[in-house]
Design a protein around this motif. Structure first.
Motif, PDB file in Angstrom:
ATOM      1  N   GLU A   5       0.831  -1.205   0.000  1.00  5.55           N
ATOM      2  CA  GLU A   5       0.000   0.000   0.000  1.00  5.55           C
ATOM      3  C   GLU A   5       0.867   1.257   0.000  1.00  5.55           C
ATOM      4  O   GLU A   5       0.522   2.249  -0.647  1.00  5.55           O
ATOM      5  N   TRP A   6       1.999   1.212   0.689  1.00  6.57           N
ATOM      6  CA  TRP A   6       2.944   2.329   0.629  1.00  6.57           C
ATOM      7  C   TRP A   6       3.499   2.477  -0.783  1.00  6.57           C
ATOM      8  O   TRP A   6       3.720   3.587  -1.272  1.00  6.57           O
ATOM      9  N   CYS A   7       3.717   1.362  -1.460  1.00  5.63           N
ATOM     10  CA  CYS A   7       4.203   1.412  -2.849  1.00  5.63           C
ATOM     11  C   CYS A   7       3.178   2.062  -3.766  1.00  5.63           C
ATOM     12  O   CYS A   7       3.544   2.796  -4.691  1.00  5.63           O
ATOM     13  N   VAL A   8       1.892   1.818  -3.514  1.00  5.84           N
ATOM     14  CA  VAL A   8       0.836   2.472  -4.288  1.00  5.84           C
ATOM     15  C   VAL A   8       0.948   3.988  -4.102  1.00  5.84           C
ATOM     16  O   VAL A   8       0.928   4.755  -5.070  1.00  5.84           O
ATOM     17  N   PHE A   9       1.100   4.417  -2.861  1.00  5.35           N
ATOM     18  CA  PHE A   9       1.253   5.846  -2.580  1.00  5.35           C
ATOM     19  C   PHE A   9       2.507   6.408  -3.256  1.00  5.35           C
ATOM     20  O   PHE A   9       2.474   7.483  -3.865  1.00  5.35           O
ATOM     21  N   LEU A  10       3.607   5.685  -3.169  1.00  6.89           N
ATOM     22  CA  LEU A  10       4.863   6.152  -3.756  1.00  6.89           C
ATOM     23  C   LEU A  10       4.790   6.224  -5.282  1.00  6.89           C
ATOM     24  O   LEU A  10       5.466   7.065  -5.898  1.00  6.89           O
ATOM     25  N   MET A  13       3.399   9.557  -5.969  1.00  2.52           N
ATOM     26  CA  MET A  13       4.445  10.558  -5.772  1.00  2.52           C
ATOM     27  C   MET A  13       5.451  10.541  -6.925  1.00  2.52           C
ATOM     28  O   MET A  13       5.922  11.589  -7.354  1.00  2.52           O
ATOM     29  N   LEU A  14       5.746   9.358  -7.456  1.00  6.27           N
ATOM     30  CA  LEU A  14       6.705   9.240  -8.550  1.00  6.27           C
ATOM     31  C   LEU A  14       6.225   9.980  -9.790  1.00  6.27           C
ATOM     32  O   LEU A  14       6.980  10.718 -10.418  1.00  6.27           O
ATOM     33  N   TYR A  15       4.963   9.801 -10.155  1.00  4.40           N
ATOM     34  CA  TYR A  15       4.529  10.483 -11.365  1.00  4.40           C
ATOM     35  C   TYR A  15       4.390  11.984 -11.145  1.00  4.40           C
ATOM     36  O   TYR A  15       4.494  12.764 -12.090  1.00  4.40           O
ATOM     37  N   LEU A  16       4.224  12.419  -9.909  1.00  5.50           N
ATOM     38  CA  LEU A  16       4.243  13.862  -9.646  1.00  5.50           C
ATOM     39  C   LEU A  16       5.672  14.400  -9.689  1.00  5.50           C
ATOM     40  O   LEU A  16       5.935  15.452 -10.271  1.00  5.50           O
ATOM     41  N   VAL A  17       6.591  13.674  -9.086  1.00  5.58           N
ATOM     42  CA  VAL A  17       8.000  14.095  -9.055  1.00  5.58           C
ATOM     43  C   VAL A  17       8.600  14.092 -10.460  1.00  5.58           C
ATOM     44  O   VAL A  17       9.568  14.800 -10.734  1.00  5.58           O
ATOM     45  N   THR A  18       8.019  13.333 -11.350  1.00  2.00           N
ATOM     46  CA  THR A  18       8.517  13.267 -12.720  1.00  2.00           C
ATOM     47  C   THR A  18       8.332  14.593 -13.451  1.00  2.00           C
ATOM     48  O   THR A  18       9.186  14.985 -14.245  1.00  2.00           O
ATOM     49  N   ILE A  19       7.264  15.323 -13.176  1.00  2.00           N
ATOM     50  CA  ILE A  19       6.968  16.535 -13.942  1.00  2.00           C
ATOM     51  C   ILE A  19       7.260  17.822 -13.172  1.00  2.00           C
ATOM     52  O   ILE A  19       7.633  18.834 -13.772  1.00  2.00           O
ATOM     53  N   VAL A  20       7.132  17.821 -11.869  1.00  2.00           N
ATOM     54  CA  VAL A  20       7.289  19.055 -11.093  1.00  2.00           C
ATOM     55  C   VAL A  20       8.664  19.701 -11.290  1.00  2.00           C
ATOM     56  O   VAL A  20       8.740  20.914 -11.535  1.00  2.00           O
ATOM     57  N   PRO A  21       9.775  18.954 -11.214  1.00  2.00           N
ATOM     58  CA  PRO A  21      11.078  19.616 -11.417  1.00  2.00           C
ATOM     59  C   PRO A  21      11.219  20.263 -12.793  1.00  2.00           C
ATOM     60  O   PRO A  21      11.852  21.312 -12.925  1.00  2.00           O
ATOM     61  N   ILE A  22      10.635  19.658 -13.800  1.00  2.00           N
ATOM     62  CA  ILE A  22      10.714  20.220 -15.155  1.00  2.00           C
ATOM     63  C   ILE A  22      10.015  21.574 -15.194  1.00  2.00           C
ATOM     64  O   ILE A  22      10.493  22.520 -15.822  1.00  2.00           O
ATOM     65  N   LYS A  23       8.908  21.690 -14.483  1.00  2.00           N
ATOM     66  CA  LYS A  23       8.192  22.963 -14.441  1.00  2.00           C
ATOM     67  C   LYS A  23       8.990  23.997 -13.646  1.00  2.00           C
ATOM     68  O   LYS A  23       9.067  25.158 -14.041  1.00  2.00           O
ATOM     69  N   TRP A  24       9.588  23.575 -12.531  1.00  2.00           N
ATOM     70  CA  TRP A  24      10.385  24.505 -11.732  1.00  2.00           C
ATOM     71  C   TRP A  24      11.625  24.971 -12.495  1.00  2.00           C
ATOM     72  O   TRP A  24      11.946  26.141 -12.503  1.00  2.00           O
ATOM     73  N   ILE A  25      12.295  24.025 -13.137  1.00  2.00           N
ATOM     74  CA  ILE A  25      13.501  24.360 -13.892  1.00  2.00           C
ATOM     75  C   ILE A  25      13.151  25.269 -15.071  1.00  2.00           C
ATOM     76  O   ILE A  25      13.941  26.121 -15.463  1.00  2.00           O
ATOM     77  N   GLY A  26      11.955  25.111 -15.601  1.00  2.00           N
ATOM     78  CA  GLY A  26      11.511  25.921 -16.733  1.00  2.00           C
ATOM     79  C   GLY A  26      11.420  27.400 -16.410  1.00  2.00           C
ATOM     80  O   GLY A  26      11.454  28.237 -17.298  1.00  2.00           O
ATOM     81  N   GLY A  56       2.936   7.385 -16.144  1.00  2.00           N
ATOM     82  CA  GLY A  56       2.735   7.068 -14.730  1.00  2.00           C
ATOM     83  C   GLY A  56       1.266   7.133 -14.348  1.00  2.00           C
ATOM     84  O   GLY A  56       0.757   6.277 -13.615  1.00  2.00           O
ATOM     85  N   ILE A  57       0.578   8.143 -14.864  1.00  2.00           N
ATOM     86  CA  ILE A  57      -0.859   8.267 -14.610  1.00  2.00           C
ATOM     87  C   ILE A  57      -1.606   7.091 -15.237  1.00  2.00           C
ATOM     88  O   ILE A  57      -2.540   6.545 -14.645  1.00  2.00           O
ATOM     89  N   GLU A  58      -1.187   6.689 -16.420  1.00  2.00           N
ATOM     90  CA  GLU A  58      -1.861   5.586 -17.121  1.00  2.00           C
ATOM     91  C   GLU A  58      -1.627   4.240 -16.443  1.00  2.00           C
ATOM     92  O   GLU A  58      -2.518   3.387 -16.419  1.00  2.00           O
ATOM     93  N   SER A  59      -0.433   4.025 -15.910  1.00  2.00           N
ATOM     94  CA  SER A  59      -0.118   2.719 -15.325  1.00  2.00           C
ATOM     95  C   SER A  59      -0.611   2.589 -13.885  1.00  2.00           C
ATOM     96  O   SER A  59      -0.757   1.471 -13.381  1.00  2.00           O
ATOM     97  N   ILE A  92      10.685   3.431 -11.327  1.00  2.00           N
ATOM     98  CA  ILE A  92      11.725   4.453 -11.168  1.00  2.00           C
ATOM     99  C   ILE A  92      12.735   4.337 -12.307  1.00  2.00           C
ATOM    100  O   ILE A  92      13.106   5.334 -12.929  1.00  2.00           O
ATOM    101  N   ALA A  93      13.149   3.118 -12.594  1.00  2.00           N
ATOM    102  CA  ALA A  93      14.087   2.904 -13.701  1.00  2.00           C
ATOM    103  C   ALA A  93      13.447   3.319 -15.023  1.00  2.00           C
ATOM    104  O   ALA A  93      14.112   3.899 -15.892  1.00  2.00           O
TER     105      ALA A  93
END
Length: 132
Positions: A5-10, A13-26, A56-59, A92-93
């Motif tokens: 269940e923690w992996c489901v939560f993570l 978080m993974l698919y959010l962390v995938t895009i947020v830095p790109i927006k910040w760096i932009g 990530g959203i799709e999977s 993650i990989a």
């Protein structure tokens, strides 16, 4: 909560962390009033990060459903946990290979993730067949 269940939560978080830095760096190039502006994602790395985010959203739904189904139907919790952790590692990989532009390895990891999801999904059936 279980490890799975923690992996489901993570995974969320993974698919959010995938895009947020790109927006910040932009920086100024990213306009939060137009978050889906295609012009922002024309840069190759931004486009790949968006693709990884969308995948990530799709999977996510199948993974979350498979974990919950396996838990509710009484599959061995240790095996669910181990497969869920393995799925998270593969995801993650996958993100790293997607953003890093390694399409062949990315496809292999996507398929491996799907196999893990199917295995989690069918754990209750396998348990039932082995106990008969």
């Amino acid at each position: 909560m279980t490890v799975a269940e923690w992996c489901v939560f993570l995974c969320v978080m993974l698919y959010l962390v995938t895009i947020v830095p790109i927006k910040w760096i932009g920086g100024r190039a990213y306009d939060n009033s137009r978050p889906r502006d295609g012009a922002f994602y024309q840069d190759a790395i931004r486009a790949r990060a968006l693709g990884a985010h969308q995948n990530g959203i799709e999977s996510f739904p199948f993974f979350a459903f498979a974990v919950l189904l396996a838990e509710f139907r009484g599959a061995p919790q240790n095996l669910i946990n181990e497969l869920a952790v393995l799925f998270l590692i593969v995801r993650i990989a996958y993100v790293l290979t997607y953003v890093g532009n390694r399409p062949r390895l990315r496809s292999i990891l996507w398929n491996l993730g799907m196999i893990i999801n199917v295995a989690i999904f069918f754990l209750p059936l396998i348990r039932h067949l082995l106990s008969v």
